[in-house]
Design a protein around this motif. Sequence first.
Motif, PDB file in Angstrom:
ATOM      1  N   ILE A 155       0.836  -1.122   0.079  1.00 60.53           N
ATOM      2  CA  ILE A 155      -0.028  -0.085   0.023  1.00 60.53           C
ATOM      3  C   ILE A 155       0.926   1.430   0.154  1.00 60.53           C
ATOM      4  O   ILE A 155       1.631   1.342   0.889  1.00 60.53           O
ATOM      5  N   HIS A 156       0.421   2.343  -0.920  1.00 62.29           N
ATOM      6  CA  HIS A 156       1.401   3.447  -0.963  1.00 62.29           C
ATOM      7  C   HIS A 156       0.104   4.347  -0.634  1.00 62.29           C
ATOM      8  O   HIS A 156      -1.049   4.266  -0.624  1.00 62.29           O
ATOM      9  N   SER A 157       0.617   5.601  -0.703  1.00 59.09           N
ATOM     10  CA  SER A 157      -0.514   6.928  -0.763  1.00 59.09           C
ATOM     11  C   SER A 157      -0.064   7.930  -1.586  1.00 59.09           C
ATOM     12  O   SER A 157       1.011   8.604  -1.629  1.00 59.09           O
ATOM     13  N   ALA A 195       2.453   8.872   1.115  1.00 58.84           N
ATOM     14  CA  ALA A 195       2.308   9.081   2.303  1.00 58.84           C
ATOM     15  C   ALA A 195       2.141   8.162   3.156  1.00 58.84           C
ATOM     16  O   ALA A 195       1.316   8.099   4.185  1.00 58.84           O
ATOM     17  N   GLU A 196       2.472   6.887   2.683  1.00 59.43           N
ATOM     18  CA  GLU A 196       2.206   5.589   3.522  1.00 59.43           C
ATOM     19  C   GLU A 196       3.351   4.831   3.390  1.00 59.43           C
ATOM     20  O   GLU A 196       3.853   4.557   2.481  1.00 59.43           O
ATOM     21  N   PHE A 197       3.922   4.678   4.729  1.00 64.42           N
ATOM     22  CA  PHE A 197       5.321   4.250   4.874  1.00 64.42           C
ATOM     23  C   PHE A 197       5.323   2.788   4.100  1.00 64.42           C
ATOM     24  O   PHE A 197       4.591   1.891   4.449  1.00 64.42           O
ATOM     25  N   ASP A 201      13.025   2.247   0.896  1.00 67.31           N
ATOM     26  CA  ASP A 201      13.122   3.641   0.014  1.00 67.31           C
ATOM     27  C   ASP A 201      11.937   4.676   0.029  1.00 67.31           C
ATOM     28  O   ASP A 201      12.059   5.255  -1.037  1.00 67.31           O
ATOM     29  N   HIS A 202      10.806   4.408   0.926  1.00 68.66           N
ATOM     30  CA  HIS A 202       9.725   5.056   0.984  1.00 68.66           C
ATOM     31  C   HIS A 202       9.901   6.654   0.715  1.00 68.66           C
ATOM     32  O   HIS A 202       9.323   7.097   0.007  1.00 68.66           O
ATOM     33  N   HIS A 203      11.006   7.124   1.178  1.00 65.61           N
ATOM     34  CA  HIS A 203      11.154   8.499   1.235  1.00 65.61           C
ATOM     35  C   HIS A 203      11.516   8.982  -0.154  1.00 65.61           C
ATOM     36  O   HIS A 203      11.626  10.145  -0.538  1.00 65.61           O
ATOM     37  N   LYS A 204      11.886   7.928  -1.207  1.00 65.06           N
ATOM     38  CA  LYS A 204      12.460   8.351  -2.482  1.00 65.06           C
ATOM     39  C   LYS A 204      11.263   8.328  -3.417  1.00 65.06           C
ATOM     40  O   LYS A 204      11.570   8.581  -4.638  1.00 65.06           O
ATOM     41  N   MET A 205      10.121   8.139  -2.829  1.00 61.89           N
ATOM     42  CA  MET A 205       8.945   8.167  -3.896  1.00 61.89           C
ATOM     43  C   MET A 205       8.443   9.561  -4.272  1.00 61.89           C
ATOM     44  O   MET A 205       7.076   9.926  -3.842  1.00 61.89           O
ATOM     45  N   GLY A 206       9.218  10.602  -4.376  1.00 63.34           N
ATOM     46  CA  GLY A 206       8.780  12.007  -4.541  1.00 63.34           C
ATOM     47  C   GLY A 206       8.595  12.023  -6.112  1.00 63.34           C
ATOM     48  O   GLY A 206       9.092  11.327  -6.957  1.00 63.34           O
TER      49      GLY A 206
HETATM   50 CU   LIG Z   1       5.107   4.404  -1.095  1.00 59.92          CU
END
Ligand SMILES: [Cu+2]
Length: 227
Positions: A155-157, A195-197, A201-206
């Motif tokens: 799950i991502h956001s 916005a969903e951990f 590399d969650h933080h790279k999903m910009g």
């Molecule tokens: Cu994500």
Amino acid sequence: MTAWSTAPAGPGAPPLLTEQAADIEQIWDAFFYIALGVGALVVALLAWVILRYRHRDDVLPRQRHAHIPLEIGYTVVPLLIVVGLFAVTFGSVRAIDELGDDTDLVVEVTGFQWQWQFEYPESGLTVVGDETTDPELVLPAGATVRFEMTSLDVIHSFWIPAFRFKRDVIPGIVTRFEVDVTDATGTFPEAGVCAEFCGLDHHKMGFGVRVVTADEFETWAAQEAGR
Ligand SMILES: [Cu+2]
């Protein structure tokens, strides 16, 4: 991730990029000021009790068993606040959930560990990010855009703070929402995030957002299709 990509509404918040964002921002403001008022009341009452009934002698203050009007008041008032906030929130979310018949553009968003892919089915285009490059979501100004979103793994956001709206992106399910992009054009690097951990590399999903005129959008789509 820039400071403002996760900042709430208020000074320093990103510009509003959709018609719906202005409504949502008003609701955020309502929540904020009501919370501020409730918080101030609680602190004031606490301070009053602490000072008024501080220990001075061993005589207890006058004891009272019940105060019906007060009890009804402090049940009904918060209930009204909650119901009111629920109603305005429900209305604004429904405005985004409602898919109209006048959609100008569909963007299929796919989240995956750890990037985004934006597909424009009408022009046969795919924009995808990788380890080193953020993808850019290009949108025509003034258009009604429907996002159809899914995930390949977890799950991502999908969160564009300038939309004042985010929605989960879930494997095996397509989630949708529709917004009217405002007429303002501009380039907004790092305007979107996950916005969903979702892992290491969650933080790279910009990703960036670029709003262009309808003509510029056509030119861009033709150029990209020709590559
Ligand atoms: Cu994500």
